[in-house]
Design an enzyme around this catalytic site. Structure first.
Site, PDB file in Angstrom:
ATOM      1  CG  ASP A   1      -0.170  52.285  63.009  1.00 38.27           C
ATOM      2  OD1 ASP A   1       1.007  53.624  63.287  1.00 38.27           O
ATOM      3  OD2 ASP A   1       0.053  52.336  65.104  1.00 38.27           O
TER       4      ASP A   1
ATOM      5  CD  GLU B   1      15.190  20.191  63.678  1.00 28.92           C
ATOM      6  OE1 GLU B   1      14.927  20.667  62.910  1.00 28.92           O
ATOM      7  OE2 GLU B   1      16.309  20.756  63.537  1.00 28.92           O
TER       8      GLU B   1
ATOM      9  NE  ARG C   1       1.701  49.553  68.585  1.00 30.93           N
ATOM     10  CZ  ARG C   1       1.351  50.416  67.319  1.00 30.93           C
ATOM     11  NH1 ARG C   1       0.540  49.600  66.915  1.00 30.93           N
ATOM     12  NH2 ARG C   1       1.706  51.562  67.399  1.00 30.93           N
TER      13      ARG C   1
ATOM     14  N   PRO D   1       6.805  27.451  61.883  1.00 31.01           N
ATOM     15  CG  PRO D   1       8.289  27.214  60.780  1.00 31.01           C
ATOM     16  CD  PRO D   1       7.937  27.045  62.071  1.00 31.01           C
TER      17      PRO D   1
HETATM   18  N1  SAM Z   1      11.272  22.668  62.149  1.00 30.70           N
HETATM   19  C1  SAM Z   1      10.780  23.056  62.445  1.00 30.70           C
HETATM   20  C2  SAM Z   1       9.964  24.112  60.655  1.00 30.70           C
HETATM   21  O1  SAM Z   1      10.799  23.787  59.462  1.00 30.70           O
HETATM   22  O2  SAM Z   1       9.461  24.260  61.049  1.00 30.70           O
HETATM   23  C3  SAM Z   1      11.562  24.196  62.985  1.00 30.70           C
HETATM   24  C4  SAM Z   1      11.705  24.055  64.094  1.00 30.70           C
HETATM   25  S1  SAM Z   1      12.271  25.870  64.570  1.00 30.70           S
HETATM   26  C5  SAM Z   1      13.775  26.161  65.251  1.00 30.70           C
HETATM   27  C6  SAM Z   1      12.321  25.980  66.311  1.00 30.70           C
HETATM   28  C7  SAM Z   1      10.714  26.768  67.120  1.00 30.70           C
HETATM   29  O3  SAM Z   1      10.510  28.032  66.615  1.00 30.70           O
HETATM   30  C8  SAM Z   1       8.986  26.160  66.213  1.00 30.70           C
HETATM   31  O4  SAM Z   1       8.772  24.424  67.225  1.00 30.70           O
HETATM   32  C9  SAM Z   1       8.246  27.102  66.422  1.00 30.70           C
HETATM   33  O5  SAM Z   1       8.104  26.975  67.655  1.00 30.70           O
HETATM   34  C10 SAM Z   1       9.303  28.888  66.866  1.00 30.70           C
HETATM   35  N2  SAM Z   1       9.498  29.226  65.558  1.00 30.70           N
HETATM   36  C11 SAM Z   1      10.337  29.233  64.291  1.00 30.70           C
HETATM   37  N3  SAM Z   1      10.244  29.417  63.386  1.00 30.70           N
HETATM   38  C12 SAM Z   1       8.548  30.520  63.653  1.00 30.70           C
HETATM   39  C13 SAM Z   1       7.615  31.381  62.776  1.00 30.70           C
HETATM   40  N4  SAM Z   1       8.823  31.258  62.071  1.00 30.70           N
HETATM   41  N5  SAM Z   1       6.817  31.899  63.113  1.00 30.70           N
HETATM   42  C14 SAM Z   1       6.403  31.168  64.807  1.00 30.70           C
HETATM   43  N6  SAM Z   1       7.058  30.248  65.063  1.00 30.70           N
HETATM   44  C15 SAM Z   1       8.610  29.581  64.634  1.00 30.70           C
END
Ligand code: SAM
Length: 252
Positions: A169, A116, A154, A89
């Site tokens: 697109d 996490e 794509r 994120p």
């Molecule tokens: N503790 C982290 C935080 O709050 O930023 C979130 C961890 S999430 C439960 C587990 C994994 O999902 C992350 O390490 C990432 O690889 C992926 N992930 C979660 N949200 C994402 C997003 N918006 N974009 C890309 N990957 C995401």
């Protein structure tokens, strides 16, 4: 191009790689996807890949060492280093321009987090790019990796049935970065709702103008930021501005 995916859930990828229009790109190796499970690099009977967070708190953290071994094995297998993308994120939001760059490149290693997240020392040592799918939290990076693979595949030559169709697109520079217009198909009358008459007229210029007007108005309504960018880049002409002008005495 070659993408190496580091994931605790490699089984999530197989149905996706074999489905839809993009399957050709994956089946032919045009987009060569290889899956790596860090659990295969973990030690002990339990092949442990996660542990509790230093400092306390809920949730587990992916350990650095199994991931590092996985990434080292990928470098050896590729015969050299490649960009390492972490899905998080905290990354750069994925947009058309970013997808187009990856689609024109040689590929990358895609690192899917779980729990996490990943021990920061691994991130500091190996990761070159961080990408987010948006301002929400997924359970893992796999859906983000699939989104990138799909969007990249794509754009490869010969993957879509009509080579130019992705240029029509949303977000594409050929569309001046605007949103796409609404689409209709048969029947002409569906439950009392008629297709806009202009689309049945066979008049190509009028149809093109109608589509452009719809793109402009939809973008103005939903994504004024994109419209402002197109305007600032000088992409809107007088006919475009006229389509966006509120009708006399009313709103658009
Ligand atoms: N503790 C982290 C935080 O709050 O930023 C979130 C961890 S999430 C439960 C587990 C994994 O999902 C992350 O390490 C990432 O690889 C992926 N992930 C979660 N949200 C994402 C997003 N918006 N974009 C890309 N990957 C995401």
């Amino acid at each position: 191009m070659r993408f190496d995916i580091v994931t605790l859930f490699p089984e999530l990828f197989a149905p996706f790689l074999a489905s839809g229009v993009t399957r050709r790109a994956f089946a032919s190796g045009q987009v060569d996807v290889r899956l790596w499970n860090p659990r295969d690099q973990a030690e002990g009977n339990y092949r442990r890949v996660d542990d509790r967070a230093f400092g306390g708190g809920p949730g587990m953290v992916m350990m650095a060492e199994p991931l590092a071994r996985c990434l080292d094995a990928i470098v050896a297998d590729r015969g050299g280093a490649a960009p390492v993308v972490l899905f998080t994120p905290a990354g750069e939001p994925l947009r058309h321009a970013g997808v187009a760059q990856w689609a024109a490149g040689e590929g990358a290693v895609l690192l899917c987090g779980r729990y996490e997240g990943i021990d920061q020392r691994l991130v500091d040592r190996y990761v070159t790019h961080a990408i987010s799918l948006g301002d929400f939290v997924l359970s893992g990076g796999e859906i983000a990796a699939l989104a990138l693979l799909d969007a990249v595949a794509r754009l490869q030559p010969g993957v879509l049935n009509d080579a130019a169709s992705h240029q029509l697109d949303s977000f594409h520079p050929a569309l001046d970065g605007l949103l796409d217009c609404p689409h209709y198909t048969r029947p002409e009358d569906w439950r009392g709702m008629r297709v806009p008459e202009v689309l049945l007229s066979g008049h190509h210029d009028r149809i093109a103008r109608w589509r452009r007007d719809m793109q402009l108005r939809l973008t103005a309504e939903r994504r004024p930021d994109l419209l402002a960018q197109a305007r600032a880049a000088g992409r809107l002409d007088r006919a475009d501005e006229a389509a966006l002008a509120p009708p006399p005495g009313g709103t658009l």
